[in-house]
Design a protein around this motif. Structure first.
Motif, PDB file in Angstrom:
ATOM      1  N   UNK A  15       0.674  -1.313  -0.057  1.00 53.85           N
ATOM      2  CA  UNK A  15      -0.026  -0.258  -0.116  1.00 53.85           C
ATOM      3  C   UNK A  15       0.970   1.141  -0.103  1.00 53.85           C
ATOM      4  N   UNK A  16       2.064   1.165   0.549  1.00 57.29           N
ATOM      5  CA  UNK A  16       2.711   2.518   0.529  1.00 57.29           C
ATOM      6  C   UNK A  16       3.380   2.942  -0.778  1.00 57.29           C
ATOM      7  N   UNK A  17       3.362   1.886  -1.859  1.00 60.11           N
ATOM      8  CA  UNK A  17       3.851   2.104  -3.166  1.00 60.11           C
ATOM      9  C   UNK A  17       2.651   2.830  -4.046  1.00 60.11           C
ATOM     10  N   UNK A  18       1.644   2.411  -3.798  1.00 59.61           N
ATOM     11  CA  UNK A  18       0.338   2.953  -4.496  1.00 59.61           C
ATOM     12  C   UNK A  18       0.348   4.768  -4.579  1.00 59.61           C
ATOM     13  N   UNK A  19       0.706   5.266  -3.598  1.00 59.84           N
ATOM     14  CA  UNK A  19       0.411   6.820  -3.817  1.00 59.84           C
ATOM     15  C   UNK A  19       1.747   7.750  -4.302  1.00 59.84           C
ATOM     16  N   UNK A  20       2.745   6.998  -4.806  1.00 57.83           N
ATOM     17  CA  UNK A  20       3.810   7.516  -5.254  1.00 57.83           C
ATOM     18  C   UNK A  20       3.661   8.080  -6.801  1.00 57.83           C
ATOM     19  N   UNK A  26       2.008   0.142 -10.825  1.00 54.42           N
ATOM     20  CA  UNK A  26       0.898   0.664 -11.770  1.00 54.42           C
ATOM     21  C   UNK A  26       1.193   1.136 -13.051  1.00 54.42           C
ATOM     22  N   UNK A  27       2.440   1.571 -13.248  1.00 56.89           N
ATOM     23  CA  UNK A  27       3.010   1.898 -14.599  1.00 56.89           C
ATOM     24  C   UNK A  27       3.087   0.327 -15.545  1.00 56.89           C
ATOM     25  N   UNK A  28       3.641  -0.410 -14.748  1.00 60.88           N
ATOM     26  CA  UNK A  28       3.812  -1.929 -15.359  1.00 60.88           C
ATOM     27  C   UNK A  28       2.538  -2.380 -15.911  1.00 60.88           C
ATOM     28  N   UNK A  29       1.572  -2.474 -14.679  1.00 68.72           N
ATOM     29  CA  UNK A  29       0.411  -2.901 -14.910  1.00 68.72           C
ATOM     30  C   UNK A  29      -0.329  -2.226 -16.058  1.00 68.72           C
ATOM     31  N   UNK A  30      -0.473  -0.914 -16.462  1.00 67.99           N
ATOM     32  CA  UNK A  30      -1.050  -0.262 -17.294  1.00 67.99           C
ATOM     33  C   UNK A  30      -0.122  -0.677 -18.733  1.00 67.99           C
ATOM     34  N   UNK A  31       0.907  -1.068 -18.553  1.00 66.67           N
ATOM     35  CA  UNK A  31       1.778  -1.133 -19.927  1.00 66.67           C
ATOM     36  C   UNK A  31       1.754  -2.778 -20.314  1.00 66.67           C
ATOM     37  N   UNK A  32       1.220  -3.545 -19.592  1.00 60.50           N
ATOM     38  CA  UNK A  32       0.969  -4.829 -20.017  1.00 60.50           C
ATOM     39  C   UNK A  32      -0.275  -5.548 -20.046  1.00 60.50           C
ATOM     40  N   UNK A  33      -0.890  -5.980 -21.376  1.00 64.07           N
ATOM     41  CA  UNK A  33      -1.947  -6.627 -21.684  1.00 64.07           C
ATOM     42  C   UNK A  33      -2.402  -7.526 -20.826  1.00 64.07           C
ATOM     43  N   UNK A  34      -1.723  -8.506 -20.347  1.00 58.28           N
ATOM     44  CA  UNK A  34      -1.825  -9.571 -19.432  1.00 58.28           C
ATOM     45  C   UNK A  34      -1.405  -9.507 -18.076  1.00 58.28           C
ATOM     46  N   UNK A  39      -3.521  -4.573  -4.681  1.00 61.20           N
ATOM     47  CA  UNK A  39      -2.791  -3.734  -3.357  1.00 61.20           C
ATOM     48  C   UNK A  39      -3.198  -4.280  -2.314  1.00 61.20           C
ATOM     49  N   UNK A  40      -2.079  -4.600  -1.408  1.00 65.05           N
ATOM     50  CA  UNK A  40      -2.152  -4.949   0.093  1.00 65.05           C
ATOM     51  C   UNK A  40      -0.752  -5.448   0.568  1.00 65.05           C
TER      52      UNK A  40
END
Length: 168
Positions: A15-20, A26-34, A39-40
């Motif tokens: 959770x501490x990473x999400x607010x940065x 998040x950038x990786x997730x948005x950049x990969x189709x699969x 978060x937790x």
């Protein structure tokens, strides 16, 4: 347009990473189709579901395997990635024994990070995005597929450091 990855990427983000603003998970997730981003700190087996079947954890350890040695049929269908500081990632493993029991893999060819907006103790400590792209390149035996994503990330870092004269 997201990169069409063959190996499913499950990104477990502390959770501490999400607010940065420099949130590479998040950038990786948005950049990969699969891919999937959860978060937790603690995850139930139900929330991880079938992702644990035929999965490997991208994390160094005493019994890690080198990615280049994994070939079909040993090749995993899921790469699990912890997006956290080293300290927080160890805590996540402690809180999630189902993750700690997974086979671990590590990168065989350490690279120098382009992630200059966050300090690292060693030059071979990579961002979540970089480490995951290099791991997927090796797992899928396709070094060209993720290079445009890595190049775009490097350009993004170049742009960000122009706003911080201490990072140039």
């Amino acid at each position: 347009m997201p990169t069409p990855n063959k190996v499913f990427a499950l990104i477990l983000q502390h959770p501490n990473e999400g607010g940065h603003p420099k949130n590479t998970g998040e950038l990786l997730h948005r950049s990969l189709r699969n891919s999937e981003l959860q978060v937790g700190e603690s995850f139930t087996p139900a929330s991880l579901g079938a992702c644990l079947d035929n999965a490997v954890l991208l994390y160094p350890g005493e019994t890690e395997e080198q990615l280049e040695k994994l070939t079909p049929p040993e090749q995993p269908s899921t790469l699990i990635i912890l997006d956290a500081t080293w300290r927080k990632s160890r805590k996540m493993l402690h809180l999630n024994p189902q993750l700690a029991r997974l086979p671990r893999v590590s990168l065989t060819d350490p690279r120098t990070s382009t992630y200059r907006i966050r300090s690292a103790e060693h030059q071979h400590q990579l961002s979540t995005l970089e480490a995951s792209c290099y791991a997927l390149q090796q797992l899928e035996q396709n070094p060209d597929r993720y290079q445009p994503l890595l190049d775009a990330f490097a350009q993004y870092m170049d742009k960000l450091v122009t706003f911080d004269p201490n990072r140039r």
